[in-house]
Write a protein that holds these residues in place. Structure first.
Motif, PDB file in Angstrom:
ATOM      1  N   ASP A  16      13.659   5.316 -35.014  1.00 17.03           N
ATOM      2  CA  ASP A  16      14.118   5.162 -33.726  1.00 17.03           C
ATOM      3  C   ASP A  16      13.592   4.825 -32.818  1.00 17.03           C
ATOM      4  N   ASN A  17      12.248   4.412 -32.898  1.00 12.99           N
ATOM      5  CA  ASN A  17      11.469   3.865 -32.011  1.00 12.99           C
ATOM      6  C   ASN A  17      11.445   2.286 -31.622  1.00 12.99           C
ATOM      7  N   TYR A  18      11.718   1.802 -30.346  1.00 13.54           N
ATOM      8  CA  TYR A  18      12.271   0.743 -29.885  1.00 13.54           C
ATOM      9  C   TYR A  18      11.210   0.261 -28.951  1.00 13.54           C
ATOM     10  N   GLU A  19       9.954   0.983 -28.846  1.00 14.17           N
ATOM     11  CA  GLU A  19       8.935   0.466 -27.776  1.00 14.17           C
ATOM     12  C   GLU A  19       7.522  -0.158 -28.337  1.00 14.17           C
ATOM     13  N   CYS A  20       7.185  -1.176 -28.128  1.00 12.11           N
ATOM     14  CA  CYS A  20       5.762  -1.609 -28.394  1.00 12.11           C
ATOM     15  C   CYS A  20       4.790  -0.622 -27.477  1.00 12.11           C
ATOM     16  N   TRP A  21       3.784  -0.337 -28.394  1.00 11.53           N
ATOM     17  CA  TRP A  21       2.807   0.873 -27.557  1.00 11.53           C
ATOM     18  C   TRP A  21       2.050   0.039 -26.482  1.00 11.53           C
ATOM     19  N   MET A  22       1.752  -1.328 -26.784  1.00 15.73           N
ATOM     20  CA  MET A  22       0.943  -2.004 -25.637  1.00 15.73           C
ATOM     21  C   MET A  22       1.825  -2.246 -24.276  1.00 15.73           C
ATOM     22  N   CYS A  23       2.963  -2.945 -24.634  1.00 14.30           N
ATOM     23  CA  CYS A  23       3.653  -3.057 -23.310  1.00 14.30           C
ATOM     24  C   CYS A  23       5.087  -2.584 -22.874  1.00 14.30           C
ATOM     25  N   GLY A  24       5.521  -1.741 -23.891  1.00  9.76           N
ATOM     26  CA  GLY A  24       6.751  -1.304 -23.610  1.00  9.76           C
ATOM     27  C   GLY A  24       7.889  -1.591 -23.869  1.00  9.76           C
ATOM     28  N   MET A  25       8.044  -3.160 -24.117  1.00 11.37           N
ATOM     29  CA  MET A  25       9.142  -3.608 -24.472  1.00 11.37           C
ATOM     30  C   MET A  25       9.693  -3.442 -25.837  1.00 11.37           C
ATOM     31  N   ASN A  26      11.081  -3.906 -26.028  1.00 14.14           N
ATOM     32  CA  ASN A  26      11.598  -3.556 -27.156  1.00 14.14           C
ATOM     33  C   ASN A  26      11.467  -4.841 -28.219  1.00 14.14           C
ATOM     34  N   HIS A  27      10.314  -4.990 -28.728  1.00 14.12           N
ATOM     35  CA  HIS A  27       9.856  -6.236 -29.619  1.00 14.12           C
ATOM     36  C   HIS A  27       8.678  -5.959 -30.686  1.00 14.12           C
ATOM     37  N   VAL A  52       0.178   2.110 -34.855  1.00 10.37           N
ATOM     38  CA  VAL A  52       0.624   1.903 -33.566  1.00 10.37           C
ATOM     39  C   VAL A  52       1.433   0.777 -33.546  1.00 10.37           C
ATOM     40  N   PRO A  53       2.721   0.752 -33.240  1.00  8.18           N
ATOM     41  CA  PRO A  53       3.747  -0.151 -33.242  1.00  8.18           C
ATOM     42  C   PRO A  53       3.487  -1.183 -32.232  1.00  8.18           C
ATOM     43  N   LEU A  54       3.315  -2.502 -32.610  1.00  2.00           N
ATOM     44  CA  LEU A  54       2.998  -3.497 -31.487  1.00  2.00           C
ATOM     45  C   LEU A  54       3.858  -4.682 -32.045  1.00  2.00           C
ATOM     46  N   ASN A  55       3.870  -5.593 -30.981  1.00  2.00           N
ATOM     47  CA  ASN A  55       4.554  -7.028 -31.371  1.00  2.00           C
ATOM     48  C   ASN A  55       3.308  -7.707 -31.854  1.00  2.00           C
ATOM     49  N   ASN A  56       3.299  -8.418 -32.994  1.00  2.48           N
ATOM     50  CA  ASN A  56       1.952  -9.129 -33.906  1.00  2.48           C
ATOM     51  C   ASN A  56       1.606 -10.146 -33.029  1.00  2.48           C
ATOM     52  N   PHE A  57       2.396 -10.810 -32.500  1.00  2.56           N
ATOM     53  CA  PHE A  57       1.840 -12.248 -31.881  1.00  2.56           C
ATOM     54  C   PHE A  57       1.570 -11.941 -30.472  1.00  2.56           C
ATOM     55  N   ILE A  58       2.307 -10.982 -29.743  1.00  6.23           N
ATOM     56  CA  ILE A  58       2.072 -11.159 -28.246  1.00  6.23           C
ATOM     57  C   ILE A  58       1.207 -10.005 -27.857  1.00  6.23           C
ATOM     58  N   CYS A  59       1.227  -8.764 -28.604  1.00  4.51           N
ATOM     59  CA  CYS A  59       0.494  -7.560 -28.232  1.00  4.51           C
ATOM     60  C   CYS A  59      -0.374  -7.167 -29.129  1.00  4.51           C
ATOM     61  N   HIS A  60      -0.884  -7.778 -30.204  1.00  2.00           N
ATOM     62  CA  HIS A  60      -1.730  -7.496 -31.118  1.00  2.00           C
ATOM     63  C   HIS A  60      -2.685  -8.334 -31.298  1.00  2.00           C
ATOM     64  N   LEU A  61      -2.449  -9.669 -31.973  1.00  2.00           N
ATOM     65  CA  LEU A  61      -3.428 -10.715 -32.542  1.00  2.00           C
ATOM     66  C   LEU A  61      -4.215 -11.154 -31.146  1.00  2.00           C
ATOM     67  N   GLN A  62      -3.317 -11.478 -30.194  1.00  2.00           N
ATOM     68  CA  GLN A  62      -3.924 -12.471 -29.010  1.00  2.00           C
ATOM     69  C   GLN A  62      -4.745 -11.178 -28.270  1.00  2.00           C
ATOM     70  N   VAL A  63      -4.700  -9.906 -28.268  1.00  2.00           N
ATOM     71  CA  VAL A  63      -5.479  -9.134 -27.573  1.00  2.00           C
ATOM     72  C   VAL A  63      -6.005  -8.089 -28.432  1.00  2.00           C
ATOM     73  N   HIS A  64      -6.385  -8.266 -29.679  1.00  2.00           N
ATOM     74  CA  HIS A  64      -7.031  -7.572 -30.413  1.00  2.00           C
ATOM     75  C   HIS A  64      -8.378  -6.773 -29.928  1.00  2.00           C
ATOM     76  N   GLY A  65      -9.047  -7.555 -29.411  1.00  2.00           N
ATOM     77  CA  GLY A  65     -10.627  -6.917 -28.574  1.00  2.00           C
ATOM     78  C   GLY A  65     -10.051  -5.931 -27.771  1.00  2.00           C
ATOM     79  N   GLU A  66      -9.128  -6.143 -26.797  1.00  2.00           N
ATOM     80  CA  GLU A  66      -8.644  -5.085 -25.783  1.00  2.00           C
ATOM     81  C   GLU A  66      -8.254  -3.913 -26.461  1.00  2.00           C
TER      82      GLU A  66
END
Length: 111
Positions: A16-27, A52-66
């Motif tokens: 039932d989770n629709y939120e990316c933990w990094m940005c809050g968007m439903n993706h 941690v649920p994330l969008n792999n290409f926008i909120c994970h791989l590109q900002v992994h160091g962060e």
């Protein structure tokens, strides 16, 4: 890429989770290991508390160091904990070992 989380448990508790933990968007479309995958004999990192649920290409791989900074690790672990508690999740032995090992991330800041 293979991760060592229990996929059945992830589906059950994050259905039932629709939120990316990094940005809050439903993706969101992947799970990040907040504190890494562990090494050697450590298996507690496969606890669902480390997921941690994330969008792999926008909120994970590109900002992994962060994502690996202490403030972000703390924020995301606490968010996962709050989410699972809200879902009435019951801790198992692996979760308890994870909490004990990474206790510092669950401590509240003195403000």
């Amino acid at each position: 890429m293979h991760n060592d989380f229990d996929k059945t448990e992830l589906q059950r508790w994050f259905l039932d989770n629709y939120e990316c933990w990094m940005c809050g968007m439903n993706h969101w479309n992947c799970f990040h290991h907040a504190v890494g995958r562990g090494a050697g004999d450590s298996v507690c990192e496969s606890s669902i508390l480390n997921a941690v649920p994330l969008n792999n290409f926008i909120c994970h791989l590109q900002v992994h160091g962060e994502l690996r900074t202490e403030p972000n690790i703390k924020r995301m672990l606490q968010k996962t904990m709050r989410w699972l508690l809200k879902q009435n999740y019951q801790f198992n032995q692996k979760d308890i070992a994870f909490i004990m090992k990474y206790q510092k991330y669950y401590e509240l800041d003195n403000a």
